[in-house]
Design a protein around this motif. Structure first.
Motif, PDB file in Angstrom:
ATOM      1  N   GLU A  78     -34.340  -1.348  30.872  1.00 43.75           N
ATOM      2  CA  GLU A  78     -33.572  -1.258  29.618  1.00 43.75           C
ATOM      3  C   GLU A  78     -33.252   0.197  29.257  1.00 43.75           C
ATOM      4  OE1 GLU A  78     -37.861  -1.716  29.191  1.00 43.75           O
ATOM      5  OE2 GLU A  78     -36.492  -3.350  29.593  1.00 43.75           O
ATOM      6  N   ASP A  79     -33.871   1.154  29.942  1.00 44.74           N
ATOM      7  CA  ASP A  79     -33.583   2.565  29.728  1.00 44.74           C
ATOM      8  C   ASP A  79     -32.722   3.159  30.839  1.00 44.74           C
ATOM      9  OD1 ASP A  79     -34.897   2.767  27.287  1.00 44.74           O
ATOM     10  OD2 ASP A  79     -36.823   3.183  28.233  1.00 44.74           O
ATOM     11  N   SER A  80     -32.050   2.313  31.601  1.00 49.06           N
ATOM     12  CA  SER A  80     -31.163   2.788  32.665  1.00 49.06           C
ATOM     13  C   SER A  80     -29.957   3.507  32.065  1.00 49.06           C
ATOM     14  CB  SER A  80     -30.673   1.605  33.505  1.00 49.06           C
ATOM     15  OG  SER A  80     -29.772   0.808  32.742  1.00 49.06           O
ATOM     16  N   PHE A  81     -29.283   4.287  32.873  1.00 46.87           N
ATOM     17  CA  PHE A  81     -28.110   5.019  32.418  1.00 46.87           C
ATOM     18  C   PHE A  81     -27.023   4.056  31.917  1.00 46.87           C
ATOM     19  CE2 PHE A  81     -24.325   7.818  33.282  1.00 46.87           C
ATOM     20  CZ  PHE A  81     -24.591   8.714  32.260  1.00 46.87           C
ATOM     21  N   GLY A  82     -26.850   2.944  32.600  1.00 44.64           N
ATOM     22  CA  GLY A  82     -25.882   1.940  32.147  1.00 44.64           C
ATOM     23  C   GLY A  82     -26.216   1.406  30.767  1.00 44.64           C
ATOM     24  N   ARG A  83     -27.484   1.130  30.514  1.00 43.46           N
ATOM     25  CA  ARG A  83     -27.906   0.643  29.191  1.00 43.46           C
ATOM     26  C   ARG A  83     -27.817   1.755  28.144  1.00 43.46           C
ATOM     27  NH1 ARG A  83     -27.347  -3.246  27.055  1.00 43.46           N
ATOM     28  NH2 ARG A  83     -29.093  -2.962  25.670  1.00 43.46           N
ATOM     29  N   MET A  84     -28.024   2.996  28.560  1.00 40.50           N
ATOM     30  CA  MET A  84     -27.856   4.119  27.640  1.00 40.50           C
ATOM     31  C   MET A  84     -26.424   4.157  27.102  1.00 40.50           C
ATOM     32  SD  MET A  84     -29.902   7.227  29.572  1.00 40.50           S
ATOM     33  CE  MET A  84     -29.140   8.475  28.530  1.00 40.50           C
ATOM     34  N   LYS A  85     -25.460   3.915  27.983  1.00 38.65           N
ATOM     35  CA  LYS A  85     -24.050   3.921  27.562  1.00 38.65           C
ATOM     36  C   LYS A  85     -23.803   2.849  26.509  1.00 38.65           C
ATOM     37  CE  LYS A  85     -22.264   5.649  31.946  1.00 38.65           C
ATOM     38  NZ  LYS A  85     -21.434   5.367  33.129  1.00 38.65           N
ATOM     39  N   VAL A  86     -24.331   1.660  26.734  1.00 39.07           N
ATOM     40  CA  VAL A  86     -24.179   0.558  25.781  1.00 39.07           C
ATOM     41  C   VAL A  86     -24.854   0.909  24.460  1.00 39.07           C
ATOM     42  CG1 VAL A  86     -24.796  -1.862  25.338  1.00 39.07           C
ATOM     43  CG2 VAL A  86     -23.959  -1.171  27.604  1.00 39.07           C
ATOM     44  N   PHE A  87     -26.058   1.461  24.524  1.00 37.28           N
ATOM     45  CA  PHE A  87     -26.838   1.821  23.347  1.00 37.28           C
ATOM     46  C   PHE A  87     -26.091   2.863  22.497  1.00 37.28           C
ATOM     47  CE2 PHE A  87     -30.498   4.005  21.272  1.00 37.28           C
ATOM     48  CZ  PHE A  87     -31.145   2.903  20.728  1.00 37.28           C
ATOM     49  N   ALA A  88     -25.576   3.895  23.148  1.00 35.67           N
ATOM     50  CA  ALA A  88     -24.851   4.954  22.429  1.00 35.67           C
ATOM     51  C   ALA A  88     -23.614   4.398  21.742  1.00 35.67           C
ATOM     52  CB  ALA A  88     -24.468   6.074  23.392  1.00 35.67           C
ATOM     53  N   GLU A  89     -22.925   3.518  22.413  1.00 38.26           N
ATOM     54  CA  GLU A  89     -21.726   2.913  21.819  1.00 38.26           C
ATOM     55  C   GLU A  89     -22.099   1.974  20.671  1.00 38.26           C
ATOM     56  OE1 GLU A  89     -18.278  -0.116  23.239  1.00 38.26           O
ATOM     57  OE2 GLU A  89     -18.670   1.589  24.565  1.00 38.26           O
ATOM     58  N   GLU A  90     -23.122   1.161  20.887  1.00 41.16           N
ATOM     59  CA  GLU A  90     -23.559   0.196  19.876  1.00 41.16           C
ATOM     60  C   GLU A  90     -23.943   0.882  18.565  1.00 41.16           C
ATOM     61  OE1 GLU A  90     -27.176  -3.071  19.284  1.00 41.16           O
ATOM     62  OE2 GLU A  90     -26.725  -2.313  21.288  1.00 41.16           O
ATOM     63  N   TYR A  91     -24.598   2.047  18.658  1.00 39.22           N
ATOM     64  CA  TYR A  91     -25.074   2.732  17.460  1.00 39.22           C
ATOM     65  C   TYR A  91     -24.156   3.867  17.004  1.00 39.22           C
ATOM     66  CZ  TYR A  91     -29.162  -0.164  17.611  1.00 39.22           C
ATOM     67  OH  TYR A  91     -29.996  -1.253  17.591  1.00 39.22           O
ATOM     68  N   GLY A  92     -23.019   4.024  17.657  1.00 41.10           N
ATOM     69  CA  GLY A  92     -22.030   4.999  17.210  1.00 41.10           C
ATOM     70  C   GLY A  92     -22.466   6.445  17.327  1.00 41.10           C
ATOM     71  N   PHE A  93     -23.078   6.799  18.446  1.00 43.34           N
ATOM     72  CA  PHE A  93     -23.512   8.178  18.638  1.00 43.34           C
ATOM     73  C   PHE A  93     -22.305   9.113  18.569  1.00 43.34           C
ATOM     74  CE2 PHE A  93     -27.701   7.704  21.251  1.00 43.34           C
ATOM     75  CZ  PHE A  93     -28.193   6.829  20.304  1.00 43.34           C
ATOM     76  N   THR A  94     -22.437  10.174  17.814  1.00 41.00           N
ATOM     77  CA  THR A  94     -21.405  11.207  17.719  1.00 41.00           C
ATOM     78  C   THR A  94     -21.919  12.506  18.337  1.00 41.00           C
ATOM     79  OG1 THR A  94     -22.192  11.794  15.518  1.00 41.00           O
ATOM     80  CG2 THR A  94     -20.382  10.195  15.642  1.00 41.00           C
ATOM     81  N   PHE A  95     -22.968  12.408  19.114  1.00 39.02           N
ATOM     82  CA  PHE A  95     -23.612  13.539  19.786  1.00 39.02           C
ATOM     83  C   PHE A  95     -23.872  13.126  21.220  1.00 39.02           C
ATOM     84  CE2 PHE A  95     -26.558  10.968  17.300  1.00 39.02           C
ATOM     85  CZ  PHE A  95     -27.405  10.479  18.279  1.00 39.02           C
ATOM     86  N   PRO A  96     -24.049  14.078  22.128  1.00 39.78           N
ATOM     87  CA  PRO A  96     -24.316  13.727  23.521  1.00 39.78           C
ATOM     88  C   PRO A  96     -25.662  13.005  23.680  1.00 39.78           C
ATOM     89  CG  PRO A  96     -23.624  16.019  23.339  1.00 39.78           C
ATOM     90  CD  PRO A  96     -23.874  15.520  21.945  1.00 39.78           C
ATOM     91  N   TYR A  97     -25.642  11.964  24.504  1.00 42.27           N
ATOM     92  CA  TYR A  97     -26.863  11.242  24.885  1.00 42.27           C
ATOM     93  C   TYR A  97     -27.018  11.465  26.378  1.00 42.27           C
ATOM     94  CZ  TYR A  97     -30.264   7.315  24.947  1.00 42.27           C
ATOM     95  OH  TYR A  97     -31.394   6.524  25.078  1.00 42.27           O
TER      96      TYR A  97
END
Length: 182
Positions: free
Chosen positions: A84-103
């Motif tokens: 669940e901490d894979s790079f692919g899931r990171m992309k989904v997580f950042a989008e889901e929570y509206g990250f406005t900073f680099p992850y």
């Protein structure tokens, strides 16, 4: 079992590395700094402590940006053992929570080791000179909602650092799930 961060090692210099981000770009950690400082946050996608604060974390990062403080989040967990901490899931997580900073993805875990990160979330606050001035919690509410009148330890500390270059003498450790080492 929850892990807690050590006391702030005032003056320790921010370490730099270039890592891949969920937006498809590569970022230097130091290049993410604002003119008055930088927060480096070690987080992940599955930790209940991170999930409990993620909306506030995104909100606080935006507040800090308005004060001239940059923000970057890094996931260093072993994605083989914790998919669940894979790079692919990171992309989904950042989008889901509206990250406005680099992850950023710390696949080798070298950055987490260089910083001495111990848990998620783990916050490192640097002044404009790149010196550590804050190593503490986001706020006192941990996994609970922050009341409307509640304060953010991270925002308060970083605003002080932006104004004076120095962090608060009293800091409370962050608490969360341990970094998932290989």
């Amino acid at each position: 079992m929850a892990a807690t961060t050590p006391i702030c090692d005032f003056g320790w210099k921010a370490q730099d590395a270039t890592l891949s981000a969920t937006d498809g770009r590569d970022y230097s950690i130091k290049a993410c700094a604002g003119e008055k400082g930088l927060v480096v946050a070690f987080i992940c996608n599955h930790c209940p402590y991170v999930l409990g604060v993620i909306d506030r974390l995104v909100e606080d990062a935006a507040k800090l940006r308005q004060s001239g403080i940059g923000f970057v989040a890094i996931c260093s967990n072993d994605a083989t053992a914790y998919p669940e901490d894979s790079f692919g899931r990171m992309k989904v997580f950042a989008e889901e929570y509206g990250f406005t900073f680099p992850y950023l993805h710390d696949e080798t875990q070298a950055v987490a080791r260089a910083y001495g990160a111990v848990c998620t979330p783990d916050f490192f606050g640097f002044n404009a000179a790149g010196e550590l001035q804050y190593r503490g919690r986001l706020d006192a509410y941990r996994k609970d909602d922050r009341p409307a009148e509640g304060r953010s330890d991270l925002v308060d500390a970083m605003v002080q650092i932006a104004e004076t270059g120095k962090g608060p003498a009293e800091q409370f450790p962050s608490m969360g799930c341990s970094i998932k080492w290989r």
